[in-house]
Structure formats: structure tokens, C-alpha cells
Scaffold this motif. Structure first.
Motif, PDB file in Angstrom:
ATOM      1  N   UNK A 392      -4.371  -4.671  -3.141  1.00  0.00           N
ATOM      2  CA  UNK A 392      -4.009  -4.221  -4.502  1.00  0.00           C
ATOM      3  C   UNK A 392      -2.550  -4.522  -4.836  1.00  0.00           C
ATOM      4  N   UNK A 393      -1.742  -4.734  -3.797  1.00  0.00           N
ATOM      5  CA  UNK A 393      -0.310  -4.958  -4.031  1.00  0.00           C
ATOM      6  C   UNK A 393       0.443  -3.685  -4.390  1.00  0.00           C
ATOM      7  N   UNK A 394      -0.206  -2.530  -4.215  1.00  0.00           N
ATOM      8  CA  UNK A 394       0.447  -1.262  -4.596  1.00  0.00           C
ATOM      9  C   UNK A 394       1.532  -0.895  -3.597  1.00  0.00           C
ATOM     10  N   UNK A 395       2.596  -0.302  -4.108  1.00  0.00           N
ATOM     11  CA  UNK A 395       3.611   0.201  -3.180  1.00  0.00           C
ATOM     12  C   UNK A 395       3.579   1.718  -3.050  1.00  0.00           C
ATOM     13  N   UNK A 396       2.597   2.325  -3.721  1.00  0.00           N
ATOM     14  CA  UNK A 396       2.350   3.759  -3.547  1.00  0.00           C
ATOM     15  C   UNK A 396       0.852   3.949  -3.364  1.00  0.00           C
ATOM     16  N   UNK A 397       0.474   4.740  -2.351  1.00  0.00           N
ATOM     17  CA  UNK A 397      -0.943   5.058  -2.127  1.00  0.00           C
ATOM     18  C   UNK A 397      -1.102   6.560  -2.312  1.00  0.00           C
ATOM     19  N   UNK A 398      -1.935   6.942  -3.268  1.00  0.00           N
ATOM     20  CA  UNK A 398      -2.148   8.361  -3.525  1.00  0.00           C
ATOM     21  C   UNK A 398      -3.461   8.784  -2.881  1.00  0.00           C
ATOM     22  N   UNK A 411      -2.239   3.721  10.064  1.00  0.00           N
ATOM     23  CA  UNK A 411      -2.785   2.374   9.881  1.00  0.00           C
ATOM     24  C   UNK A 411      -1.698   1.379   9.515  1.00  0.00           C
ATOM     25  N   UNK A 412      -0.832   1.776   8.592  1.00  0.00           N
ATOM     26  CA  UNK A 412       0.245   0.857   8.203  1.00  0.00           C
ATOM     27  C   UNK A 412       1.247   0.669   9.326  1.00  0.00           C
ATOM     28  N   UNK A 413       1.502   1.745  10.071  1.00  0.00           N
ATOM     29  CA  UNK A 413       2.420   1.609  11.211  1.00  0.00           C
ATOM     30  C   UNK A 413       1.836   0.646  12.241  1.00  0.00           C
ATOM     31  N   UNK A 414       0.522   0.809  12.507  1.00  0.00           N
ATOM     32  CA  UNK A 414      -0.119  -0.045  13.511  1.00  0.00           C
ATOM     33  C   UNK A 414      -0.172  -1.496  13.054  1.00  0.00           C
ATOM     34  N   UNK A 415      -0.267  -1.697  11.731  1.00  0.00           N
ATOM     35  CA  UNK A 415      -0.344  -3.072  11.211  1.00  0.00           C
ATOM     36  C   UNK A 415       1.003  -3.774  11.348  1.00  0.00           C
ATOM     37  N   UNK A 416       2.051  -2.996  11.606  1.00  0.00           N
ATOM     38  CA  UNK A 416       3.367  -3.583  11.853  1.00  0.00           C
ATOM     39  C   UNK A 416       4.030  -4.086  10.586  1.00  0.00           C
ATOM     40  N   UNK A 418       7.687  -5.042   8.388  1.00  0.00           N
ATOM     41  CA  UNK A 418       8.920  -4.355   8.029  1.00  0.00           C
ATOM     42  C   UNK A 418       8.596  -2.967   7.472  1.00  0.00           C
ATOM     43  N   UNK A 419       9.165  -1.928   8.112  1.00  0.00           N
ATOM     44  CA  UNK A 419       8.885  -0.550   7.672  1.00  0.00           C
ATOM     45  C   UNK A 419       9.262  -0.350   6.208  1.00  0.00           C
ATOM     46  N   UNK A 420      10.303  -1.093   5.752  1.00  0.00           N
ATOM     47  CA  UNK A 420      10.737  -0.918   4.350  1.00  0.00           C
ATOM     48  C   UNK A 420       9.720  -1.484   3.374  1.00  0.00           C
TER      49      UNK A 420
END
Ligand code: SF4
Ligand code: SF4
Length: 442
Positions: A392-398, A411-416, A418-420
Motif C-alpha cells: 500500500x505504501x502506507x507509512x502508518x498502519x492502524x 513482522x516489520x522488525x523481522x523483515x529488517x 532501515x528502522x526509520x
């Protein structure tokens, strides 16, 4: 309960025979999608349950494992044209599997005793455990142990569990929210705010935001100090007895007759809270109060739309809208059939553009303690969710459930990467509270 009773046999037979084997639920069932095996589908599981109820099948370890493999996500109930009450079937089957003891082991019994019957039964104990965990991190002991390779000396599973330990807030809801808070002007509604247990120690900011949003919409908010865990994790894990004790305790502490609504901001809790009348149906002392409770319980978004919530004004100047996507917690969309209300809130937010997520109503693999008990399937679902969100290209997930929030964050941490560059995972009510606060600062 006597040893010869069987929860599946005790069910009203009309619930057991509702399934007409059409198979329309199969494509929506995550475990069937993963394996393409009939036994791992809703239809297959219902056949097993019916065979037990008919006395054709004993409760075996295979049966118990099958029920443990089911996420309890209730996607099958949304797809089912016959209105099969899979939730009731699933709860009874899991409870019966537990009661039979076919999966019992000393370690498993100890974990269940400590988690379900001690920590989640005594709010003070959970808060104390939360504070100790917070201290463990804040004093640097966690970093020290991790850096020293200490966890590599222990069984691999312990290291995995340590990595998955939930984040803990410094201050919990009883510090952040007063017992009674009044809105400016005259209150139009009187509501109870339930702060949950995991929500309370890991996301107390969500509870504060919920109180702020309610106050901004003319609600007097009572947050009882005596409230306890709602019992949804107990039902999900086959411990109906403890769940019923918790429900009775909740009903003793909070009189639903004194309020216009009982507000939950956690999808899993809300879905269960609306079924107190079902859980206590056989209890003549509590059944009436439980029915009033279920009738008054509202998810926060359901309530906001019902009372015509105030849309926040756009702060000036307005830049490019930030793309936000929405992951539907199973027990909100399938358990409570609440789909449009959170989107209505998200669309009302100035500065955001809602982008629909593919498979938004597919489970993320959190499902109570599923990510701990069935890590392979939970990880498969989590990674699928992350890929869908990324598209989706979203930078916020609600998302409106603490378990989903933690699972997607992991999931996002595991996907690796850049944390930013990782999206912010947030409860929609926090975004609404932030919009009201921005409006007030103008
Ligand atoms: S609750 Fe979810 S995992 Fe279980 S049978 Fe239904 S769709 Fe499948
Ligand atoms: S549970 Fe519903 S959708 Fe699934 S096979 Fe049975 S009747 Fe069909």
C-alpha cells in the motif's frame, strides 16, 4: 463439571448441524490456505466436533492439536451463508480438549496455571510482573544479558520468548486516567472505560487516548479501579471455568445499569465482553446482569459513530496527506462485524489518506497466544500481512487490537531494513486523540 459430561455433546444440536458442507468458508480460512488439507478447514473441524458430539470419535491428541491449530479468527463465520456459530463450537471444542487432558504435561500445566489462573486472574500480579519487566529493561539488565550471550546458553525456546516479550509502559492506566473524568460542559453520556490487561501494561497510551476521545465527545468517563481481565484469553484457551469467574467478578464490580455504554478499545476483549450472557447463560444469579452487560458493551468506534463523533478540524497549513492503511483485527471485523466505523474515523482525520490493504481482514497470526503456540503458521501469516501492508505504501498502519499491533511490529522488525523507514503501527483512536490535541493547540 462431572467427568462424564462432554461440552460438545451438551451443545444445542441445532448449532452442531447448521453446517451444510458448502465449502464457501474454505478460501477464507488461513489454516486451510496454508495446507489445503480438509481437516484444517472450518468444514473439516466442524465434522470432527460433530463426530465427538455424536459419540463416534473420542477426544484424542490429534483432535486437540487440530483445535489448537485453528486460530479462532472467525473468518469462516463471515463467509458462511448458513450462519454457522463457529465461535461457540470452537470454544466448546477447545474447552473439551483441555478438560480431557490429552495434551497435558507438567510444563504446560504450570504455564497455564501461572498465566491464566494467576497473572491474568489477579490484576495486581500482572501489574507487578509488568513493573518488574519494565525495570529489567530500564536498568540495563536486558541489554547486558543479551550482549553477553547468556540466552544462547539456555534452551532456544527461552531465548525466543525473551525476544518476543511485550513492551511495557512506564505508567499504567490507573496512573494515567482518574477514576472519573468529566467533559467540558454538560455530559451527554455516561460510560465505563475498560482498560484491559495487556492493553493496560503495554499500551496504556491507547487507554488515555480513548478517555480523551470520549471526553471530547461529551462523555463522562468512569474507569473503575476494581475491573479485572475480561477472560477472553481464558475462553480462547479452553478455560471456561476461570473465564466465568472473571465475568462474575466484573459484573460484581460494575453495574451496567448505571451507564449508557461499556467501552472496550481492544477487539479481542470487546468480542468476548459481548458474549457474557452466553458464558453465564446457566447461572441464574448472574444471567440477567450479564445480558444487560452484553447489551451495553460497545467497541470504541461503534460507540463513536453511534453518538455522531465530532470530526477534528484540519490544522493549518495542511501538507501532503500521509498514507494510512488499516489492518482489521479478526475479533472486530469477524467477531463483532465492525468494519465501516474504524474506517469512518480514519477518513475523518485531517492530513491522512486511507489506502485499503489487500486481505485486510485476514488474520495477522497473533490470535491470543497463537504466535507462541504455533510459531510456524503465525510467522507465515505475519509475513504475508507485512507484504500486503508494504504494497500500500502506507507509512502508518492502524489496527485496533494490542495483539495485532505487537505482531505487526515484530513482522516489520523481522523483515529488517532501515528502522526509520518502518511504518508507525498505531491504534486508530490514538490518531483521533492526536488530531483533537492538535486542534486544541491551534
Ligand atoms: S476460526 Fe479461522 S482458522 Fe479456525 S476454522 Fe475458522 S477461519 Fe479457519
Ligand atoms: S461452515 Fe458455513 S460456509 Fe463453511 S462449509 Fe459449513 S455451511 Fe458452508
Amino acid at each position: 463439571m462431572s467427568a462424564d459430561r462432554n461440552l460438545l455433546k451438551d451443545l444445542d444440536y441445532s448449532v452442531l448441524q447448521q453446517c451444510m458442507h458448502c465449502g464457501l468458508c474454505l478460501p477464507t480460512c488461513p489454516t486451510y490456505l496454508e495446507t489445503r488439507v480438509e481437516r484444517h478447514s472450518p468444514r473439516g473441524r466442524i465434522s470432527l466436533m460433530r463426530a465427538v458430539a455424536d459419540g463416534e470419535l473420542e477426544i484424542t491428541r490429534t483432535f486437540a492439536d487440530e483445535m489448537a491449530y485453528c486460530l479462532g479468527c472467525l473468518a469462516c463465520t463471515t463467509a458462511c451463508p448458513a450462519g454457522v456459530d463457529y465461535g461457540t463450537l470452537f470454544e466448546s471444542a477447545r474447552a473439551e480438549a483441555e478438560r480431557s487432558g490429552v495434551s497435558a504435561s507438567p510444563a504446560r500445566s504450570l504455564v497455564r496455571l501461572v498465566s491464566l489462573r494467576f497473572l491474568l486472574f489477579r490484576p495486581w500480579a500482572l501489574r507487578l510482573a509488568g513493573r518488574l519487566l519494565w525495570l529489567y529493561r530500564a536498568c540495563g539488565l536486558q541489554a547486558l544479558l543479551r550482549g553477553s550471550g547468556f540466552f544462547s546458553l539456555l534452551p532456544r525456546r527461552i531465548g525466543e520468548l525473551e525476544r518476543q516479550a511485550i513492551p511495557i509502559r512506564r505508567r499504567f492506566s490507573d496512573v494515567l486516567i482518574a477514576a472519573v473524568e468529566r467533559p467540558p460542559g454538560e455530559a451527554r453520556h455516561r460510560v465505563v472505560l475498560l482498560t484491559g490487561c495487556i492493553q493496560d501494561i503495554a499500551f496504556s497510551d491507547v487507554n488515555r487516548a480513548t478517555a480523551d476521545v470520549l471526553l471530547a465527545n461529551g462523555c463522562e468517563v468512569t474507569t473503575p479501579r476494581a475491573q479485572s481481565c475480561c477472560g477472553s484469553l481464558h475462553v480462547h484457551n479452553g478455560d471456561l471455568e476461570t473465564a466465568a469467574s472473571l465475568a462474575r467478578r466484573q459484573l460484581d464490580a460494575i453495574d451496567p445499569g448505571r451507564f449508557d455504554a461499556i467501552i472496550s478499545n481492544s477487539a479481542g476483549c470487546g468480542s468476548h465482553l459481548k458474549r457474557y450472557h452466553h458464558l453465564l447463560a446457566g447461572d441464574p444469579v448472574y444471567v440477567e446482569r450479564a445480558a444487560a452487560w452484553s447489551h451495553k458493551t460497545r467497541d470504541i468506534f461503534e460507540w463513536l459513530v453511534e453518538i455522531g463523533f465530532r470530526k477534528p478540524a484540519a490544522p493549518a497549513p495542511v501538507g501532503e496527506p500521509s498514507p494510512v492503511t488499516y489492518h482489521e483485527a479478526c475479533h472486530l471485523c469477524h467477531g463483532q462485524k465492525i468494519t465501516s466505523q474504524p474506517r469512518e474515523v480514519l477518513r475523518s482525520l485531517p492530513g491522512f489518506e486511507l489506502r485499503e490493504c489487500p486481505e485486510s481482514a485476514m488474520c495477522c497470526g497473533s490470535a491470543g497466544v497463537y504466535s507462541l503456540t504455533q510459531p510456524k503458521t503465525a510467522t507465515w501469516l505475519r509475513d504475508r500481512k507485512v507484504a500486503n501492508i508494504r504494497s500500500t505504501g502506507a507509512n502508518v498502519v492502524a489496527t485496533a487490537n494490542p495483539g495485532c499491533q505487537l505482531q505487526i511490529q515484530q513482522g516489520f522488525r523481522a523483515a529488517g531494513g532501515d528502522a526509520r523507514g518502518q511504518p508507525r503501527i498505531v491504534h486508530p483512536v490514538v490518531l483521533l486523540a492526536e488530531a483533537y490535541r492538535a486542534e486544541a493547540r491551534r
